[in-house]
Design an enzyme around this catalytic site. Structure first.
Site, short mmCIF file in Angstrom:
data_model
loop_
_atom_site.label_atom_id
_atom_site.label_comp_id
_atom_site.label_asym_id
_atom_site.label_seq_id
_atom_site.Cartn_x
_atom_site.Cartn_y
_atom_site.Cartn_z
N TYR A 157 -1.23 -0.88 10.50
CA TYR A 157 -1.32 -1.14 9.06
C TYR A 157 -0.09 -0.60 8.35
O TYR A 157 0.49 -1.27 7.47
CB TYR A 157 -2.58 -0.48 8.52
CG TYR A 157 -2.91 -0.77 7.07
CD1 TYR A 157 -3.50 -1.97 6.70
CD2 TYR A 157 -2.64 0.16 6.08
CE1 TYR A 157 -3.83 -2.23 5.38
CE2 TYR A 157 -2.96 -0.08 4.75
CZ TYR A 157 -3.55 -1.29 4.41
OH TYR A 157 -3.87 -1.54 3.09
N SER A 203 0.86 -1.18 0.00
CA SER A 203 0.00 0.00 0.00
C SER A 203 0.90 1.23 0.00
O SER A 203 2.06 1.16 0.42
CB SER A 203 -0.88 0.01 1.26
OG SER A 203 -1.51 1.27 1.46
#
Length: 253
Positions: free
Chosen positions: A157, A144
């Site tokens: 995350y 990401s």
């Protein structure tokens, strides 16, 4: 360059998180190009629906990527069904915001690392015997842009996805002499289930402010890069970390 083909026809591809979003888009594109696809997801019914839509070139498995034993079992079943595994696409992930001093932060951290990072290495390690027998072995890890920067309240995350970028580089170095390539894609703002809860007006404001293309991306726009990295002709690309983010990381303001 042993194989100059820009085609994935005939390759066997193992995809996690393939019941929806980028994983499902990749499964459809791979199959449409003639590849055989193992469609795996925690949501077994969703995986089965994607595989049924694709047809004979696909088969579904329910897979919890946090379950090490399940990973080994499903990898072996998929390899037996398709006659091997040529490409691994680690796409499964979860997303959830929590402050560092959140009451349940430790459990949140453990789950995020297990699903978004640890599972990647376990799946690759389980698939290695099959990748080593492939003429065009490929690993594509989905990280990401949170692995290239950080958003508030997203520390677990961010840590997991940053780990994926480093893990990918290490895999490229460790496996390169065997001809196995490992690359990482860092999607930016993509219209998937993970972003479905964000109001459309907020998405529009964010995209116009933060991305060069002034819009959210579509799952297929990430999936096409995944497929390109798995082509036999992509034999000299390894250790790359590729943003697919509409220019988010390039734009200062």
């Amino acid at each position: 360059m042993s194989d100059p083909r820009r085609s994935v026809s005939g390759l066997s591809v193992f995809i996690t998180g393939a019941a929806s979003g980028m994983g499902a888009a990749a499964a459809r594109i791979f199959a449409g190009e003639g590849a055989k696809v193992a469609v795996t997801d925690y949501n077994g019914e969703g995986a089965a629906a994607v595989a049924a839509e694709i047809g004979a070139n696909a088969r579904a498995w329910r897979l919890d990527v946090a379950d090490h034993d399940a990973i080994k079992r499903v990898i072996e079943e998929a390899a037996a069904h398709f006659g091997g595994i040529d490409c691994v696409v680690n796409n499964a992930g979860i997303g959830r915001f929590m402050p560092l001093d959140g009451e349940r932060y430790d459990g949140h951290w453990d789950e995020m690392i297990a699903v978004c990072l640890t599972a990647h290495q376990r799946i690759v390690r389980a698939a290695l015997p099959h990748l080593r027998r492939s003429a065009s072995p490929r690993i594509v890890n989905i990280a990401s842009t949170e692995g290239l920067g950080a958003t508030p309240l997203d520390s677990a995350y961010v840590a997991a996805k940053t780990g994926v970028t480093g893990l990918t580089r290490a895999m490229a170095v460790d496996l390169g002499r065997e001809g196995i390539t490992a690359n990482c894609i860092c999607p930016g703002p993509i219209a998937t289930g993970m972003t479905a809860g964000i109001p459309d007006e907020h998405k529009t404001i964010f995209a116009k402010r933060r991305t060069a293309l002034a819009r959210y991306g579509q799952p297929e726009e990430v999936a096409h890069i995944v497929v390109s990295l798995c082509m036999p002709a992509a034999s000299y690309i390894t250790g790359a970390v590729i943003p697919v983010d509409g220019g988010l990381m390039a734009k200062n303001a």
